[in-house]
Design a protein around this motif. Structure first.
Motif, short mmCIF file in Angstrom:
data_model
loop_
_atom_site.label_atom_id
_atom_site.label_comp_id
_atom_site.label_asym_id
_atom_site.label_seq_id
_atom_site.Cartn_x
_atom_site.Cartn_y
_atom_site.Cartn_z
N GLN A 275 0.84 -1.18 0.00
CA GLN A 275 0.00 0.00 0.00
C GLN A 275 0.88 1.24 0.00
OE1 GLN A 275 -3.26 -0.13 2.83
NE2 GLN A 275 -2.87 -2.29 3.17
N ASN A 276 0.57 2.17 -0.89
CA ASN A 276 1.37 3.38 -1.02
C ASN A 276 0.60 4.56 -0.48
OD1 ASN A 276 3.49 2.06 -2.43
ND2 ASN A 276 2.19 2.04 -4.25
N PRO A 277 0.97 5.07 0.69
CA PRO A 277 0.26 6.22 1.24
C PRO A 277 0.50 7.46 0.41
CG PRO A 277 2.21 5.73 2.55
CD PRO A 277 2.08 4.63 1.53
N SER A 278 -0.48 8.31 0.35
CA SER A 278 -0.33 9.56 -0.38
C SER A 278 -0.25 10.70 0.63
CB SER A 278 -1.52 9.79 -1.31
OG SER A 278 -2.72 9.81 -0.59
N PHE A 279 0.49 11.73 0.28
CA PHE A 279 0.70 12.87 1.18
C PHE A 279 0.30 14.14 0.47
CE2 PHE A 279 3.73 9.59 2.36
CZ PHE A 279 3.52 9.48 3.71
N ASP B 28 -6.80 4.76 -0.21
CA ASP B 28 -5.61 5.54 0.08
C ASP B 28 -5.60 5.95 1.56
OD1 ASP B 28 -4.86 5.42 -2.55
OD2 ASP B 28 -5.77 7.34 -3.09
N SER B 29 -4.38 6.13 2.07
CA SER B 29 -4.16 6.70 3.40
C SER B 29 -4.76 5.88 4.53
CB SER B 29 -4.72 8.14 3.45
OG SER B 29 -4.10 8.95 2.48
N PHE C 15 -3.80 -1.47 9.44
CA PHE C 15 -5.02 -2.01 8.83
C PHE C 15 -4.67 -2.87 7.62
CE2 PHE C 15 -8.46 -1.60 5.65
CZ PHE C 15 -9.45 -2.26 6.35
N ASN C 16 -5.12 -4.11 7.64
CA ASN C 16 -4.88 -5.04 6.53
C ASN C 16 -6.21 -5.54 6.01
OD1 ASN C 16 -3.97 -6.95 4.72
ND2 ASN C 16 -3.46 -8.46 6.29
N PRO C 17 -6.63 -5.12 4.81
CA PRO C 17 -7.94 -5.54 4.29
C PRO C 17 -7.94 -6.92 3.66
CG PRO C 17 -6.87 -4.09 2.72
CD PRO C 17 -5.96 -4.17 3.91
N TYR C 18 -6.75 -7.54 3.51
CA TYR C 18 -6.66 -8.81 2.80
C TYR C 18 -6.98 -9.99 3.70
CZ TYR C 18 -4.38 -6.37 -1.04
OH TYR C 18 -4.11 -5.53 -2.08
N PRO C 19 -7.84 -10.92 3.26
CA PRO C 19 -8.01 -12.17 4.00
C PRO C 19 -6.73 -13.00 3.91
CG PRO C 19 -9.16 -12.29 1.90
CD PRO C 19 -8.66 -10.88 2.03
#
Length: 534
Positions: A6-10, A260-261, A266-270
């Motif tokens: 996951q690539n956070p945006s700023f 994003d962000s 937090f991990n949404p992947y099963p």
């Protein structure tokens, strides 16, 4: 399946705003992409080409599954995502079979080159086949002579070198609607695990999956812990000779939409966490031999310790001097080949070469403190998981960073040996934001809580003064920024790693958004009261 990063945006912020309180928290443990092998049939340096071994169970994909229109929201679809792992006495074999249909031009870009990763110091790669299915035709797309073996160092910008290679395969004449059918195996397990097994398998991807299968062959005489996350999926289990077979199936798996962000924990992947480590105590017992304190017999390091003991009158002053030395004088660099992905280098070696990663620096610091009579031990943490570690399956791979727990005068300190340029007295130090730690000390059998960083741990005050001698005269602007605590440490690191000219340009660009005619009349002036205040 390995979930994408996951690539956070700023967003744009004032140069003085610590939008990501800049602390040099380094990651140490690398996710291991491991897999299988056999006796070579066609060989080339780095890989062989051969049919799958007999223990692999063939699963056919439904190649005639109807395709999606070109306006589909995903670039490709997994018709089959098949993982089969076999755990042996001394090694692990991992077989992967992926069948993906190209849904759009973006999918052409993604699938026109395949990469199979392996770590050559303990893994061997076997490529079984690469095919393109178009209509009723099957095209053999595997040309061993054209496969490129490349150095795949994705963490060099973090000063981490792990020796991973990738077999790179370019597919010619790939078209929208084509199906890419590939299979490979990787054999070998990192020797640092000492023959034990731990793995996380993800059960979804950013592309939809029509048929997902995960199969594990496991020695029946060994205990296995299985923990589900974000999925209620039970395996079919049967005994085959001396092995237990676990099979998990999912069909019509929706693509995971990663927003994003989202916070790092937090991990949404099963996923499935598979581990031979039944408890946190088992992880401690695995790690202690690598982090055990031994009396320092290196003359140069011993002399440095004696110098601190002579120059500083109290244990607190000596601890602070040792911490500052390891943070500032031992530069960050990790050479993490093979077992050194998790095993630290000897303290004397780190001291002599003046570089190391977080586990090297933490073992050095804890060894120095113990030599001075201050109780200290390395502690495993995760840089993003925080309190969610409470719900994790015990495993060495639950952590990606190492710090130090030290105890002095009835107080517990959590010290990050990679957080360079910290300031202030020892009693002004604040705890790093990891929340949970596994301390590598005999008798440790559970995660310990790290107090959360107070909202007052850092602050930034910006004072802007505009002056003009008359209505039509040019206006001067002076900006004074005062940093305290965590913000001071972040800015101290920033100043140490940027030139004043670079900082001046950043500030100028920020204020130019308001007034494009603004200019500077010199470089910024920096004053640092590191020793007495933070």
């Amino acid at each position: 399946m390995i979930a994408p990063a996951q690539n956070p945006s700023f967003g744009e912020s004032h140069p003085d705003r610590p939008s990501a309180r800049r602390k040099v928290y380094r990651t140490v443990f690398c996710c291991l992409l491991l897999l299988i092998v056999g006796v070579p049939a066609v060989a080339k340096p780095g890989f062989t080409v051969k049919l799958p071994q007999s223990w692999v169970r063939s699963i056919e994909a439904k190649f005639d599954s109807p395709g999606k229109p070109s306006t589909a929201s995903t670039s490709s679809t997994f018709l089959l995502d098949d993982h089969q792992f076999r755990v042996g006495e001394k090694t692990v074999e991992r077989y992967f079979h992926h069948v993906q249909r190209v849904e759009s031009a973006a999918g052409l870009q993604d699938l026109s080159q395949l990469k199979f990763y392996f770590e050559p110091s303990y893994q061997r790669l076997v490529i079984h086949f690469v095919r393109i299915r178009r209509g009723g035709k099957t095209i053999d797309a595997l040309r061993p002579a054209e496969i490129k073996i490349i150095q795949q160092e994705e963490e060099l910008n973090q000063q981490l070198y792990n020796g991973t290679l990738a077999a790179l395969i370019f597919l010619n004449d790939l078209r929208v609607g084509d199906v890419v059918d590939s299979a490979y195996t990787i054999a070998g397990e990192n020797p640092v695990l000492g023959g034990r097994y731990a793995e996380t398998v993800y059960l979804a991807d950013r592309q939809p999956i029509e048929h997902l299968s995960m199969r594990l062959l496991w020695p029946t005489k060994r205990a296995l812990a299985v923990k589900n996350e974000n999925v209620d999926l039970q395996p079919a289990v049967q005994t085959i000779g001396a092995e237990s077979e676990y099979v998990w199936h999912r069909t019509n798996v929706a693509a995971i939409d990663v927003e994003d962000s989202t916070p790092g924990w937090f991990n949404p992947y099963p996923s499935l966490s598979l581990s031979e480590f039944q408890s946190w105590e088992a992880v401690v017992q695995w790690a202690i031999p690598m982090y055990k304190f031994n009396p320092i017999d290196d003359s140069a390091l011993a002399a440095q310790i004696k110098k601190w003991e002579s120059n500083f009158g109290t244990p607190a002053e000596r601890m602070l001097a040792a911490l500052r030395f390891v943070q500032d004088e031992i530069r960050y660099l990790g050479i993490e080949l093979g077992r050194y992905s998790h095993q630290p280098s000897l303290p004397a070696a780190v001291f002599q070469r003046r570089f190391g990663d977080c586990k090297d620096k933490s073992l050095l610091l804890s060894s120095i403190l113990n030599s001075m009579g201050i109780e200290a031990a390395p502690a495993l943490v995760d840089s993003t998981a925080g309190r969610s570690l409470d719900e994790r399956q015990p495993s060495p791979f639950a952590f990606d960073h190492v710090i130090v727990q030290a105890k002095l005068d009835g107080r517990t300190y959590w010290l990050d040996a990679t957080a360079s340029y910290e300031g202030g007295k020892l009693n002004q130090y604040y705890d790093p934001p990891y929340e949970r730690a596994l301390v590598l000390r005999e008798g440790s059998d559970a995660l310990e809580k790290i107090p959360r960083m107070s909202h007052t741990a850092g602050s930034t005050t910006v004072r802007e003064v505009y002056k003009a001698s008359s209505v039509n005269a040019p206006v001067s602007l002076s900006v004074t920024s005062t940093y305290r605590g965590a913000d001071a440490d972040s800015m101290r690191y920033r100043v140490a790693n940027s030139s004043l000219a670079e900082l001046s340009k950043q500030y100028l660009n920020y204020y130019a958004n308001v007034n494009q005619s603004i200019t500077t009349d010199g470089l910024p002036q920096v004053s640092d009261d590191r020793e007495t205040t933070s």
